[in-house]
Enzyme design. Structure first.
Site, mmCIF file in Angstrom:
data_model
loop_
_atom_site.group_PDB
_atom_site.id
_atom_site.type_symbol
_atom_site.label_atom_id
_atom_site.label_comp_id
_atom_site.label_asym_id
_atom_site.label_seq_id
_atom_site.Cartn_x
_atom_site.Cartn_y
_atom_site.Cartn_z
ATOM 1 N N PHE A 1 0.861 -1.183 0.000
ATOM 2 C CA PHE A 1 0.000 0.000 0.000
ATOM 3 C C PHE A 1 0.903 1.241 0.000
ATOM 4 O O PHE A 1 1.933 1.262 0.676
ATOM 5 C CB PHE A 1 -0.901 -0.026 1.248
ATOM 6 N N ARG B 111 -12.622 -4.234 -6.635
ATOM 7 C CA ARG B 111 -12.358 -5.020 -5.416
ATOM 8 C C ARG B 111 -13.674 -5.392 -4.758
ATOM 9 O O ARG B 111 -14.497 -4.511 -4.470
ATOM 10 C CB ARG B 111 -11.562 -4.180 -4.414
ATOM 11 N N ASP C 89 2.175 -5.669 8.153
ATOM 12 C CA ASP C 89 0.992 -4.805 8.077
ATOM 13 C C ASP C 89 -0.221 -5.732 7.968
ATOM 14 O O ASP C 89 -0.344 -6.497 7.008
ATOM 15 C CB ASP C 89 1.102 -3.893 6.843
ATOM 16 N N TYR D 18 -10.457 0.154 10.953
ATOM 17 C CA TYR D 18 -11.707 0.449 10.231
ATOM 18 C C TYR D 18 -12.123 -0.571 9.174
ATOM 19 O O TYR D 18 -13.159 -0.412 8.555
ATOM 20 C CB TYR D 18 -11.654 1.842 9.598
ATOM 21 N N LYS D 19 -11.294 -1.588 8.938
ATOM 22 C CA LYS D 19 -11.678 -2.567 7.895
ATOM 23 C C LYS D 19 -12.398 -3.750 8.557
ATOM 24 O O LYS D 19 -13.541 -3.607 8.971
ATOM 25 C CB LYS D 19 -10.441 -3.013 7.123
#
Ligand SMILES: Cc1ncc(COP(=O)(O)O)c(C=O)c1O
Length: 435
Positions: free
Chosen positions: A147, A394, A222, A247-248
């Protein structure tokens, strides 16, 4: 589409055949949902009726436990008790307490995870700490497909501490590490994402940790796209440092606090590059000189965002009583079935995510020339995925609140969007960069 026997040109299958395919998928979905009924946690989430949320790898759904907790925190702890709440409501200890709750999800024993700040900042702390833990080393190995924030931080820290950055696909990292070691080069850390945000590919975390340790380097992981979606086993696999967001798949809400894992064995030598008063050994002494707190508390920085932190704490209860293996089993079944539905209903669908279970995270990434338009058109059909430049649709599969029936609905919507060319509608031209 099947090729025409005489002309070799594709032609549409007969309506009866199409209906039979749909009926079969519906029946399979019902059977699979019955088999996985134990891990269906949809009732623990508040999702709009009729929406298929395939974006939990960007923003998880709202757990039903969150609104009442936030109401109480705002009205009673903040509104009525005000400053007392730092002690009486456990505000001061929240970063460690929430950290331990996250630790339970990612296989870290208590006292090794601290919650708060952003993934970006946590990455900075982890890599700067790695430089202190490996003072002789001059190389950082990381994945060019990471990322962007991970790459920015890696290059930023490298510039600060004088590392050379070597880029390698995680599959190639063990060989690169062995080569570097053979040349007498000291490697400080191997930094990688457990699951690739773009392709949804899961990397071999235990193997990467072993390769790092064989080279005398630290493993920095990560976990943004694996925590809450699959077992991580930080302690079991001897990971040194790890970061992730809230938050995921942890469902902590927009901008939820991130976290940092510092393996207990490294904590005495862990140096916080952003030393703040909340990480001080005696914060209320108001000393002019920094003295780090014991344990992982030394990784704290300043005043944490309490409303977000307490929302994340409440959100984590949505995963109570369900272990990571069970979530993973459900996720693998959902993503395998989604792939099957897409391959049955969408001619020529191009799934980038690996087919085999070991290498698949909890999403499917589909390559399409007009991926942005596809995502926008799907959203109009109440199937929410997201777009990743330049050409990826996605579809994130947060197993606790999705069903196999949702997978059929999503694939059907995908097929309908393409068949009706809804993705080419000028309204869906890419103008905004925020999706
Ligand atoms: C793998 C990965 N790392 C880091 C981040 C971003 O971190 P931050 O919480 O600082 O925005 C993301 C965001 O989606 C991500 O997917």
């Amino acid at each position: 589409m099947t090729p025409d026997a005489e002309t070799g040109h594709p032609h549409a299958p007969a309506a009866a055949t199409v209906r039979a395919v749909h009926d079969e998928l519906d029946e399979r979905a019902a059977r699979l949902d019955a088999e996985h009924a134990q891990t269906d946690l949809r009732h623990r989430f508040l999702l709009p009726e009729g929406l298929v949320h395939l974006d939990g790898n960007s923003l998880g759904a709202l757990p039903a436990a969150v609104p009442p907790v936030l109401r109480r925190v705002v009205q009673e702890e903040w509104g009525r008790d005000l400053i007392d709440s730092w002690n009486t409501a456990g505000w001061w200890d929240a970063p460690g307490r929430v950290g331990d709750a996250i630790g339970a999800v990612v296989g870290a024993g208590p006292g090794q995870v601290v919650a708060g700040d952003t993934t970006t900042l946590r990455l900075y702390q982890a890599l700067r700490a790695a430089a202190v833990l490996r003072p002789e080393a001059r190389v950082l190995v990381t994945d060019p497909g990471s990322f962007p924030t991970d790459l920015y931080v890696a290059h930023g820290v490298a510039a600060e501490v004088g590392w050379r950055v070597e880029l390698a696909d995680p599959d190639a990292m063990p060989v690169l590490l062995a080569d570097l070691t053979a040349r007498g080069e000291r490697v400080a850390a191997l930094a990688f994402s457990h699951v690739d945000y773009w392709t949804g590919r899961a990397w071999d975390l235990p193997g990467l940790v072993r390769a790092a340790h064989d080279a005398g380097a630290l493993a920095v992981a990560d976990l943004c796209h694996s925590a809450g979606a699959m077992p991580v086993g930080l302690d079991e696999h001897d990971v040194d440092l790890a970061v992730g967001c809230g938050y995921k798949y942890l469902n902590g809400g927009p901008g939820a606090p991130a976290y940092l894992y510092v393996a207990r064995r490294h904590q005495p030598q862990f140096v916080n590059p952003v030393p703040g008063w909340h990480g001080h050994a005696d914060p209320f002494a108001m000393a002019g000189e920094y003295a780090p707190a014991d344990g992982v508390d030394r990784a704290r920085t300043g005043t944490p965002p309490l409303l977000s932190l307490l929302a994340l704490e409440a959100a984590l209860t949505a995963l109570d009583g369900v272990d990571a293996d069970a979530v993973r089993e459900r996720s693998l079944s959902l993503t395998a079935f989604l792939r099957e539905c897409l391959e049955s209903l969408v001619p020529g669908v191009d799934v980038v995510t690996p087919r085999d279970d070991e290498r698949r995270g909890s999403q499917l990434s589909l390559r399409h020339e007009h991926a942005y338009g596809v995502v926008r058109a799907l959203a109009e059909r109440r199937v929410v995925g997201d777009f990743r430049a330049p050409d990826i649709v996605r579809l994130g599969v947060a197993a606790p609140y999705l069903t196999h029936a949702d997978m059929v609905t999503a694939a059907r919507a995908y097929a309908a969007v393409l068949a009706d060319e809804e993705h080419l509608d000028p309204r869906h031209e890419r103008r905004s960069t925020v999706t």
